[in-house]
Design a protein around this motif. Structure first.
Motif, PDB file in Angstrom:
ATOM      1  N   LEU A 281      -6.694   3.684  -4.121  1.00 16.20           N
ATOM      2  CA  LEU A 281      -6.527   2.245  -4.352  1.00 16.20           C
ATOM      3  C   LEU A 281      -7.298   1.433  -3.323  1.00 16.20           C
ATOM      4  O   LEU A 281      -7.889   0.393  -3.653  1.00 16.20           O
ATOM      5  N   MET A 282      -7.303   1.890  -2.074  1.00 17.26           N
ATOM      6  CA  MET A 282      -8.036   1.170  -1.037  1.00 17.26           C
ATOM      7  C   MET A 282      -9.540   1.183  -1.323  1.00 17.26           C
ATOM      8  O   MET A 282     -10.217   0.160  -1.156  1.00 17.26           O
ATOM      9  N   VAL A 283     -10.040   2.330  -1.774  1.00 16.59           N
ATOM     10  CA  VAL A 283     -11.469   2.425  -2.110  1.00 16.59           C
ATOM     11  C   VAL A 283     -11.796   1.540  -3.300  1.00 16.59           C
ATOM     12  O   VAL A 283     -12.799   0.803  -3.294  1.00 16.59           O
ATOM     13  N   ALA A 284     -10.974   1.594  -4.343  1.00 14.19           N
ATOM     14  CA  ALA A 284     -11.224   0.786  -5.539  1.00 14.19           C
ATOM     15  C   ALA A 284     -11.247  -0.700  -5.198  1.00 14.19           C
ATOM     16  O   ALA A 284     -12.115  -1.454  -5.677  1.00 14.19           O
ATOM     17  N   GLU A 285     -10.315  -1.137  -4.360  1.00 17.26           N
ATOM     18  CA  GLU A 285     -10.267  -2.547  -3.974  1.00 17.26           C
ATOM     19  C   GLU A 285     -11.457  -2.925  -3.091  1.00 17.26           C
ATOM     20  O   GLU A 285     -12.018  -4.019  -3.218  1.00 17.26           O
ATOM     21  N   THR A 286     -11.860  -2.018  -2.209  1.00 21.54           N
ATOM     22  CA  THR A 286     -13.017  -2.274  -1.348  1.00 21.54           C
ATOM     23  C   THR A 286     -14.284  -2.450  -2.176  1.00 21.54           C
ATOM     24  O   THR A 286     -15.067  -3.392  -1.966  1.00 21.54           O
TER      25      THR A 286
ATOM     26  N   LEU B  71     -14.407  -5.057   5.523  1.00 21.60           N
ATOM     27  CA  LEU B  71     -13.798  -4.143   6.482  1.00 21.60           C
ATOM     28  C   LEU B  71     -12.829  -3.231   5.743  1.00 21.60           C
ATOM     29  O   LEU B  71     -12.016  -3.691   4.939  1.00 21.60           O
ATOM     30  N   PHE B  72     -12.904  -1.929   6.034  1.00 24.42           N
ATOM     31  CA  PHE B  72     -12.049  -0.934   5.390  1.00 24.42           C
ATOM     32  C   PHE B  72     -11.095  -0.358   6.427  1.00 24.42           C
ATOM     33  O   PHE B  72     -11.513   0.184   7.442  1.00 24.42           O
ATOM     34  N   ASN B  73      -9.783  -0.519   6.184  1.00 23.27           N
ATOM     35  CA  ASN B  73      -8.738  -0.038   7.085  1.00 23.27           C
ATOM     36  C   ASN B  73      -8.770  -0.742   8.440  1.00 23.27           C
ATOM     37  O   ASN B  73      -8.350  -0.176   9.453  1.00 23.27           O
ATOM     38  N   ARG B  74      -9.271  -1.940   8.471  1.00 25.93           N
ATOM     39  CA  ARG B  74      -9.235  -2.847   9.614  1.00 25.93           C
ATOM     40  C   ARG B  74      -9.314  -4.272   9.061  1.00 25.93           C
ATOM     41  O   ARG B  74      -9.766  -4.483   7.942  1.00 25.93           O
TER      42      ARG B  74
ATOM     43  N   VAL C 276      -9.784  -4.737   3.529  1.00 31.44           N
ATOM     44  CA  VAL C 276      -8.832  -3.988   2.707  1.00 31.44           C
ATOM     45  C   VAL C 276      -8.106  -3.007   3.622  1.00 31.44           C
ATOM     46  O   VAL C 276      -8.741  -2.176   4.287  1.00 31.44           O
ATOM     47  N   THR C 277      -6.775  -3.114   3.665  1.00 35.92           N
ATOM     48  CA  THR C 277      -5.958  -2.220   4.485  1.00 35.92           C
ATOM     49  C   THR C 277      -4.720  -1.819   3.686  1.00 35.92           C
ATOM     50  O   THR C 277      -4.458  -2.340   2.605  1.00 35.92           O
ATOM     51  N   SER C 278      -3.953  -0.890   4.246  1.00 29.86           N
ATOM     52  CA  SER C 278      -2.587  -0.735   3.763  1.00 29.86           C
ATOM     53  C   SER C 278      -1.750  -1.808   4.458  1.00 29.86           C
ATOM     54  O   SER C 278      -2.209  -2.440   5.418  1.00 29.86           O
ATOM     55  N   ASP C 279      -0.534  -2.009   3.984  1.00 36.79           N
ATOM     56  CA  ASP C 279       0.351  -2.983   4.616  1.00 36.79           C
ATOM     57  C   ASP C 279       0.971  -2.318   5.836  1.00 36.79           C
ATOM     58  O   ASP C 279       2.074  -1.761   5.781  1.00 36.79           O
TER      59      ASP C 279
END
Length: 344
Positions: A298-303, A146-149, A159-162
């Protein structure tokens, strides 16, 4: 109709084995540069293209990632999804994009359709999945990120922001600016991002002994955000918030337009506005929006790293939730407390 060019014909033209041709067109396969050059030259001369679907049937790997997204109106998603697609292509994967809505059963229906394509993995951007479809993907051996959720239950990578910390930072910034009537315009209630941003925001206000002065619902939609702003600010001055945290930039732009151009109020003279995402228009002089930055790179790289780990080592890689820091970007839409500057 021209006769179809096969890998056998390419092998004959290049003077190599048919398996060598297969290796040249298989990402990650071992083949010498000399052989690869001969094969590619012969393929170009004959007009040969490898049959990706046939190779997938043999290898059990389609090299396809399904990408599910609910809406693209928010500037954050087109940029992030472009980065995500490029990063997956660099890993040798093709991306199939599917649009979904948050209506009951729609996301599950879309994911079921994706599974029919024998994808190697699925990324779900800004959408939630039911426990039934999560189990279906697990049974099919298809990892999901899940990306941004995120989902509250265990076993689903995300993977989300905090978002909780981001909500706290917004409140702390407005409190430090001396605001006494701090309001919130929330997003869609079903999103984990909305829930966490509001929870963090309320936590910091409560710690300072302040309630949320007013709350509106923008549903992460421009028109709903405009309606919320009209209800919140088209009131006598003593009933009007002196600051508002808007749960994403997409809504914040609409809120600012209403405050300035419909109601004739000054930003930040009459009202301070803080958003969340730091999409490109936030830096435009027209908005100059103070906001929390979601670091898409960073979110994309971690995803991508999480998805590759789940694909390549499914038994060893337990799904996990990752929350990345979101720096506060200080601009001109809100009163700036003494000594405060952007974090990144």
């Amino acid at each position: 109709m021209a006769e179809k060019v096969t890998s056998l014909k390419v092998a004959e033209r290049a003077g190599v084995s048919q398996s060598a041709v297969s290796r040249v067109f298989t990402p990650g396969a071992s083949v010498s540069k000399k052989t690869a050059d001969k094969v590619r030259k012969a393929a170009a001369e004959l007009g040969y293209r490898p049959n990706v679907l046939a190779r997938a049937m043999v290898s059990g790997k389609s090299r396809i990632i399904g990408l599910v997204v609910a809406y693209l109106e928010n500037y954050f998603y087109p940029e992030a999804l472009e980065k995500l697609s490029n990063a997956l292509q660099e890993k040798g994967y093709h991306v199939l994009v599917f649009m979904a809505s948050q209506t009951a059963g729609n996301v599950d229906k879309v994911v079921e359709e994706i599974l029919d394509y024998q994808v190697d993995g699925i990324v779900m951007a800004s959408v939630a999945m039911s426990s039934d479809i999560a189990e279906r993907c697990q049974q099919a051996g298809v990892p999901v990120v899940l990306f941004n959720r995120y989902e509250d239950r265990e076993g689903v990578a995300a993977v989300t922001s905090d978002n909780f910390a981001g909500g706290r930072k917004a409140a702390e910034f407005l409190l430090a600016g001396g605001h006494q009537r701090i309001a919130l315009i929330a997003g869609w209630e079903g999103a984990s991002t909305q829930r966490d941003r509001e929870a963090g925001f309320r936590s910091a206000l409560s710690q300072a002994g302040q309630p949320v002065f007013a709350r509106g619902k923008g549903e992460f939609k421009a028109e709903a955000a405009r309606d919320a702003a009209r209800s919140m600010f088209d009131v006598p001055p003593d009933q009007r918030p002196d600051a508002v945290f808007v749960a994403n930039d997409h809504m914040a732009f609409s809120v600012m337009d209403v405050i300035r151009f419909e109601l004739g109020l000054s930003i930040p003279g009459d009202v301070s506005v803080v958003g969340y995402d730091d999409v490109p228009p936030a830096a435009w002089l027209a908005y100059d929006l103070t906001t929390l930055r979601q670091r898409a790179n960073l979110m994309v790289a971690e995803t991508v790293a999480t998805l590759m780990r789940l694909i390549e080592t499914p038994d060893a890689a337990a799904p996990r939730k990752t929350a990345l820091d979101c720096p506060l970007i200080v601009r001109g839409s809100a009163r700036v407390p003494l000594g405060w500057t952007s974090e990144g």
